[in-house]
Write a protein that holds these residues in place. Structure first.
Motif, mmCIF file in Angstrom:
data_model
loop_
_atom_site.group_PDB
_atom_site.id
_atom_site.type_symbol
_atom_site.label_atom_id
_atom_site.label_comp_id
_atom_site.label_asym_id
_atom_site.label_seq_id
_atom_site.Cartn_x
_atom_site.Cartn_y
_atom_site.Cartn_z
ATOM 1 N N PHE A 1 67.685 -16.224 34.217
ATOM 2 C CA PHE A 1 68.386 -17.269 33.470
ATOM 3 C C PHE A 1 67.410 -18.079 32.619
ATOM 4 O O PHE A 1 67.710 -18.447 31.479
ATOM 5 N N LEU A 2 66.245 -18.368 33.183
ATOM 6 C CA LEU A 2 65.271 -19.187 32.459
ATOM 7 C C LEU A 2 64.745 -18.458 31.230
ATOM 8 O O LEU A 2 64.593 -19.053 30.154
ATOM 9 N N ILE A 3 64.479 -17.167 31.361
ATOM 10 C CA ILE A 3 64.024 -16.385 30.209
ATOM 11 C C ILE A 3 65.080 -16.394 29.108
ATOM 12 O O ILE A 3 64.778 -16.604 27.927
ATOM 13 N N VAL A 4 66.334 -16.184 29.493
ATOM 14 C CA VAL A 4 67.418 -16.145 28.508
ATOM 15 C C VAL A 4 67.567 -17.491 27.809
ATOM 16 O O VAL A 4 67.681 -17.565 26.573
ATOM 17 N N VAL A 5 67.558 -18.577 28.584
ATOM 18 C CA VAL A 5 67.706 -19.910 27.998
ATOM 19 C C VAL A 5 66.569 -20.209 27.026
ATOM 20 O O VAL A 5 66.783 -20.712 25.915
ATOM 21 N N LEU A 6 65.355 -19.884 27.422
ATOM 22 C CA LEU A 6 64.203 -20.208 26.579
ATOM 23 C C LEU A 6 64.168 -19.360 25.314
ATOM 24 O O LEU A 6 63.854 -19.862 24.229
ATOM 25 N N LEU A 7 64.479 -18.077 25.435
ATOM 26 C CA LEU A 7 64.503 -17.228 24.243
ATOM 27 C C LEU A 7 65.592 -17.675 23.274
ATOM 28 O O LEU A 7 65.382 -17.698 22.051
ATOM 29 N N SER A 8 66.751 -18.039 23.808
ATOM 30 C CA SER A 8 67.838 -18.485 22.933
ATOM 31 C C SER A 8 67.506 -19.830 22.297
ATOM 32 O O SER A 8 67.830 -20.069 21.129
ATOM 33 N N GLU A 9 66.841 -20.710 23.051
ATOM 34 C CA GLU A 9 66.465 -21.991 22.463
ATOM 35 C C GLU A 9 65.343 -21.821 21.446
ATOM 36 O O GLU A 9 65.315 -22.501 20.421
ATOM 37 N N LEU A 10 64.416 -20.916 21.724
ATOM 38 C CA LEU A 10 63.329 -20.632 20.788
ATOM 39 C C LEU A 10 63.874 -20.160 19.447
ATOM 40 O O LEU A 10 63.582 -20.738 18.395
ATOM 41 N N THR A 11 64.692 -19.118 19.479
ATOM 42 C CA THR A 11 65.240 -18.582 18.234
ATOM 43 C C THR A 11 66.271 -19.532 17.631
ATOM 44 O O THR A 11 66.336 -19.704 16.412
ATOM 45 N N GLY A 12 67.071 -20.169 18.498
ATOM 46 C CA GLY A 12 68.093 -21.084 18.005
ATOM 47 C C GLY A 12 67.507 -22.297 17.320
ATOM 48 O O GLY A 12 68.016 -22.740 16.282
ATOM 49 N N SER A 13 66.430 -22.855 17.869
ATOM 50 C CA SER A 13 65.822 -24.042 17.274
ATOM 51 C C SER A 13 65.306 -23.751 15.874
ATOM 52 O O SER A 13 65.490 -24.545 14.945
ATOM 53 N N ILE A 14 64.646 -22.613 15.722
ATOM 54 C CA ILE A 14 64.125 -22.246 14.405
ATOM 55 C C ILE A 14 65.273 -22.010 13.427
ATOM 56 O O ILE A 14 65.251 -22.476 12.281
ATOM 57 N N PHE A 15 66.307 -21.297 13.892
ATOM 58 C CA PHE A 15 67.468 -21.036 13.032
ATOM 59 C C PHE A 15 68.161 -22.330 12.631
ATOM 60 O O PHE A 15 68.446 -22.561 11.448
ATOM 61 N N TRP A 16 68.452 -23.202 13.617
ATOM 62 C CA TRP A 16 69.176 -24.433 13.317
ATOM 63 C C TRP A 16 68.360 -25.350 12.413
ATOM 64 O O TRP A 16 68.927 -26.068 11.576
ATOM 65 N N ALA B 1 72.690 -18.316 27.549
ATOM 66 C CA ALA B 1 72.213 -18.058 26.191
ATOM 67 C C ALA B 1 72.808 -19.062 25.207
ATOM 68 O O ALA B 1 72.101 -19.622 24.360
ATOM 69 N N VAL B 2 74.108 -19.298 25.320
ATOM 70 C CA VAL B 2 74.765 -20.267 24.443
ATOM 71 C C VAL B 2 74.222 -21.668 24.701
ATOM 72 O O VAL B 2 73.931 -22.431 23.766
ATOM 73 N N SER B 3 74.066 -22.017 25.973
ATOM 74 C CA SER B 3 73.566 -23.340 26.329
ATOM 75 C C SER B 3 72.182 -23.588 25.742
ATOM 76 O O SER B 3 71.895 -24.668 25.214
ATOM 77 N N GLY B 4 71.310 -22.583 25.814
ATOM 78 C CA GLY B 4 69.970 -22.734 25.260
ATOM 79 C C GLY B 4 69.979 -22.896 23.756
ATOM 80 O O GLY B 4 69.310 -23.774 23.202
ATOM 81 N N ALA B 5 70.755 -22.057 23.073
ATOM 82 C CA ALA B 5 70.815 -22.130 21.614
ATOM 83 C C ALA B 5 71.391 -23.456 21.146
ATOM 84 O O ALA B 5 70.923 -24.050 20.171
ATOM 85 N N VAL B 6 72.402 -23.941 21.854
ATOM 86 C CA VAL B 6 73.072 -25.172 21.452
ATOM 87 C C VAL B 6 72.216 -26.402 21.734
ATOM 88 O O VAL B 6 72.183 -27.343 20.937
ATOM 89 N N SER B 7 71.505 -26.407 22.870
ATOM 90 C CA SER B 7 70.725 -27.595 23.225
ATOM 91 C C SER B 7 69.645 -27.873 22.191
ATOM 92 O O SER B 7 69.410 -29.029 21.818
ATOM 93 N N GLY B 8 68.987 -26.810 21.705
ATOM 94 C CA GLY B 8 67.993 -27.010 20.654
ATOM 95 C C GLY B 8 68.616 -27.533 19.378
ATOM 96 O O GLY B 8 68.099 -28.460 18.741
ATOM 97 N N GLY B 9 69.753 -26.968 18.987
ATOM 98 C CA GLY B 9 70.420 -27.412 17.771
ATOM 99 C C GLY B 9 70.930 -28.832 17.856
ATOM 100 O O GLY B 9 70.878 -29.589 16.879
#
Length: 412
Positions: free
Chosen positions: A251-266, A326-334
């Motif tokens: 779960f931690l890997i998924v959250v961090l990867l999604s936040e990593l890519t999501g933060s840059i995208f957002w 994955a969604v939670s990680g991407a959204v939290s960064g954005g």
């Protein structure tokens, strides 16, 4: 970013508290403490720093508090591992509260320094790359997490969490030190500190006279209610889906990867389309996190040898729940990027600390969202909490559409 690996609330802290207490309400206290520590200092910090040319000393105080708190948590958990769970939990709550308070003290000086260093059009990319680039240095930390939570690791609970919390203290020390090395520009400030009563009245006047601020605060509250279950996906996975402890690493890997890519995208998205569109976008994406969790128990159950040497055997329902993380990680960064950038856009330059502080203080109802989710999960079930969160996500989309784009507006 490194500190998020070791101290993430939605995976690490929620799992620690649930393993320790078995209580959903106690898990719900985590966002209460975090939000209260972040929001409450915002009303007083601007009064102390607004008339000062340099805000970095205030950030230094907050950094010392956070480093001390996580050092205490890490060392304390390792030394008191054989103590009663209730005592460990009380000890953890005290020091976690200190850390959250330190984070709240850092908010105004951090955003004030950022706004002085970077023009409006670059802040989205800056905040995105700031959160995303840390992932480049996170590989050794992730390897440590995978090891301490793997099925073959000899490190038992709560020693595995104590190691992570100690690593979090080191990561916060490194990130705070790097920020303190920045040369802070000097800008014109208000000449003297005004009487506290006048300061409070002026801050309260913001809410009455600024309709855009009222809509922004309403959006933040609705969005927070839409994300109120983000700390409960881990307890849900443990209690309802039978997730093994090795799932924590997954779960931690998924959250961090999604936040990593999501933060840059957002970040790039915000600079190209504006922060209003960013807030609409993340509200739309956030809707799917609780929806995926609702469907997870309905996935046909079968055991899967998922990278067995690392994660062991994980069932199909737990693997499906990965989508919620994955969604939670991407959204939290954005959300962090969008809210911060939008707030800096609408803040008048000379009164920016007061505006930032009271904007956060007005969002004080956010404190109770985690506790509400915990009580609902405890008495009505996880599914009801997820359903309500999805509903509030839809509401936040419509509220975000009422926000005004300030990108081309001169103010301040």
């Amino acid at each position: 970013m490194l500190s998020m690996i070791f101290c993430r609330m939605d995976v690490v802290l929620s799992g620690f508290v649930f393993y320790l207490t078995g209580s959903k309400v106690m898990v719900g206290l985590l966002p209460v403490i975090s939000w209260a520590g972040w929001l409450l200092p915002q009303g007083i910090v601007p009064w102390f720093v607004e008339h000062k040319e340099r805000k970095k000393p205030a950030f230094l105080v907050s950094a010392v508090m956070r480093i001390s708190a996580w050092t205490g948590i890490g060392v304390g958990v390792l030394l008191s591992a054989r103590a009663e769970p209730g005592r460990i939990f009380i000890f953890f709550v005290i020091f976690f509260s200190l850390s959250s308070l330190g984070t709240g003290l850092s908010g105004v000086p951090f955003f004030e320094i950022i706004s002085k260093l970077f023009p409006l059009e670059e802040r989205g990319r800056l905040l995105g790359w700031r959160r995303g680039s840390g992932g480049l240095f996170a590989v050794p930390a992730l390897m440590l997490v995978l090891y301490v939570f793997s099925e073959k690791s000899p490190i038992a609970f709560p020693y595995n969490y104590g190691i992570l919390f100690s690593g979090g203290a080191l990561a916060i020390f490194a990130s705070s030190t790097s920020f303190l090395l920045i040369r802070e520009p000097v800008e014109p400030v208000v000449r003297a500190r005004e009487p506290f009563k006048k300061y409070v009245l002026r801050g309260m006047l913001l809410l009455r006279t600024n309709p855009d601020l009222r809509r922004f605060i309403l959006y933040r509250i609705c969005f927070a209610l839409g994300m109120m279950t983000w700390a409960f996906y881990m307890p849900f996975a443990i209690e309802r889906l039978g997730a093994p402890r090795s799932a924590t690493g997954l779960f931690l890997i998924v959250v961090l990867l999604s936040e990593l890519t999501g933060s840059i995208f957002w970040g790039h998205f915000a600079d190209k389309y504006g922060n209003r569109m960013l807030l609409i976008g993340i509200a739309l994406v956030a809707f799917f996190a609780p929806v995926f969790a609702l469907f997870a128990p309905r996935i046909p159950l079968r055991e899967i040898d998922f990278f067995g040497q690392i994660f062991g055997t994980i069932n199909s329902q737990v693997l499906f729940l990965v989508l919620s993380f994955a969604v939670s990680g991407a959204v939290s960064g954005g959300q962090i990027i969008g809210s911060a950038a939008y707030m800096l856009e609408i803040a008048p330059r000379r009164r920016r600390p007061t505006f930032i502080g009271f904007t956060n203080l007005f969002a004080l109802p956010l404190v109770f969202t985690g506790l509400v989710a915990g009580l609902i999960s405890e008495h009505l079930g996880f599914e009801m909490a997820f359903l309500l969160a999805a509903g509030f996500s839809i509401v936040s989309i419509f509220v975000a559409r009422t926000l005004r784009e300030y990108r081309d507006t001169n103010h301040g």
